[in-house]
Design a protein around this motif. Structure first.
Motif, PDB file in Angstrom:
ATOM      1  N   ASP A 195       2.984  -0.832 -22.363  1.00  0.00           N
ATOM      2  CA  ASP A 195       4.145  -1.590 -22.828  1.00  0.00           C
ATOM      3  C   ASP A 195       4.017  -3.055 -22.434  1.00  0.00           C
ATOM      4  N   THR A 196       4.690  -3.904 -23.211  1.00  0.00           N
ATOM      5  CA  THR A 196       4.788  -5.324 -22.898  1.00  0.00           C
ATOM      6  C   THR A 196       6.249  -5.629 -22.611  1.00  0.00           C
ATOM      7  N   VAL A 197       6.511  -6.126 -21.397  1.00  0.00           N
ATOM      8  CA  VAL A 197       7.877  -6.398 -20.954  1.00  0.00           C
ATOM      9  C   VAL A 197       7.993  -7.873 -20.597  1.00  0.00           C
ATOM     10  N   GLU A 198       9.042  -8.485 -21.082  1.00  0.00           N
ATOM     11  CA  GLU A 198       9.362  -9.869 -20.722  1.00  0.00           C
ATOM     12  C   GLU A 198      10.720  -9.855 -20.036  1.00  0.00           C
ATOM     13  N   ILE A 199      10.813 -10.495 -18.869  1.00  0.00           N
ATOM     14  CA  ILE A 199      12.069 -10.591 -18.143  1.00  0.00           C
ATOM     15  C   ILE A 199      12.367 -12.061 -17.925  1.00  0.00           C
ATOM     16  N   ALA A 200      13.571 -12.475 -18.306  1.00  0.00           N
ATOM     17  CA  ALA A 200      14.011 -13.856 -18.100  1.00  0.00           C
ATOM     18  C   ALA A 200      15.252 -13.838 -17.239  1.00  0.00           C
ATOM     19  N   ARG A 201      15.244 -14.622 -16.182  1.00  0.00           N
ATOM     20  CA  ARG A 201      16.429 -14.741 -15.325  1.00  0.00           C
ATOM     21  C   ARG A 201      17.330 -15.826 -15.868  1.00  0.00           C
ATOM     22  N   LEU A 202      18.612 -15.546 -15.829  1.00  0.00           N
ATOM     23  CA  LEU A 202      19.596 -16.522 -16.274  1.00  0.00           C
ATOM     24  C   LEU A 202      20.107 -17.299 -15.076  1.00  0.00           C
ATOM     25  N   SER A 203      20.304 -18.588 -15.269  1.00  0.00           N
ATOM     26  CA  SER A 203      20.859 -19.400 -14.198  1.00  0.00           C
ATOM     27  C   SER A 203      21.753 -20.463 -14.813  1.00  0.00           C
ATOM     28  N   ALA A 204      22.709 -20.869 -14.032  1.00  0.00           N
ATOM     29  CA  ALA A 204      23.627 -21.916 -14.473  1.00  0.00           C
ATOM     30  C   ALA A 204      23.331 -23.180 -13.701  1.00  0.00           C
ATOM     31  N   GLY A 205      23.653 -24.259 -14.260  1.00  0.00           N
ATOM     32  CA  GLY A 205      23.418 -25.509 -13.564  1.00  0.00           C
ATOM     33  C   GLY A 205      23.534 -26.682 -14.503  1.00  0.00           C
ATOM     34  N   GLY A 206      23.372 -27.826 -13.944  1.00  0.00           N
ATOM     35  CA  GLY A 206      23.548 -29.015 -14.749  1.00  0.00           C
ATOM     36  C   GLY A 206      22.327 -29.856 -14.820  1.00  0.00           C
TER      37      GLY A 206
END
Length: 66
Positions: A55-66
């Motif tokens: 399998d091919t898995v992509e994980i992206a973390r979400l972050s908030a900021g300016g």
């Protein structure tokens, strides 16, 4: 089992789910987006989506900021 995670070949335990993978990466409970084999996986399906050899898995973390 071997899979590609964010472009790198990785070895993980057999019969793993996306939730298991996130736990092993210390990302459980974090805001992440997951794609498996080109398809977005809803958060509600992380625990039931099994990973398979190659399998091919992509994980992206979400972050908030300016």
């Amino acid at each position: 089992m071997k899979l590609t995670l964010n472009g790198e070949l990785r070895e993980i335990g057999a019969a793993a789910t996306i939730s298991d993978l996130l736990c092993s990466l210390e990302l459980a409970g974090k805001l992440v987006l997951v794609e498996c084999n080109g398809h977005a996986v809803p958060r509600s399906d992380f625990a039931v989506t099994k990973l398979a050899e190659g399998d091919t898995v992509e994980i992206a973390r979400l972050s908030a900021g300016g």
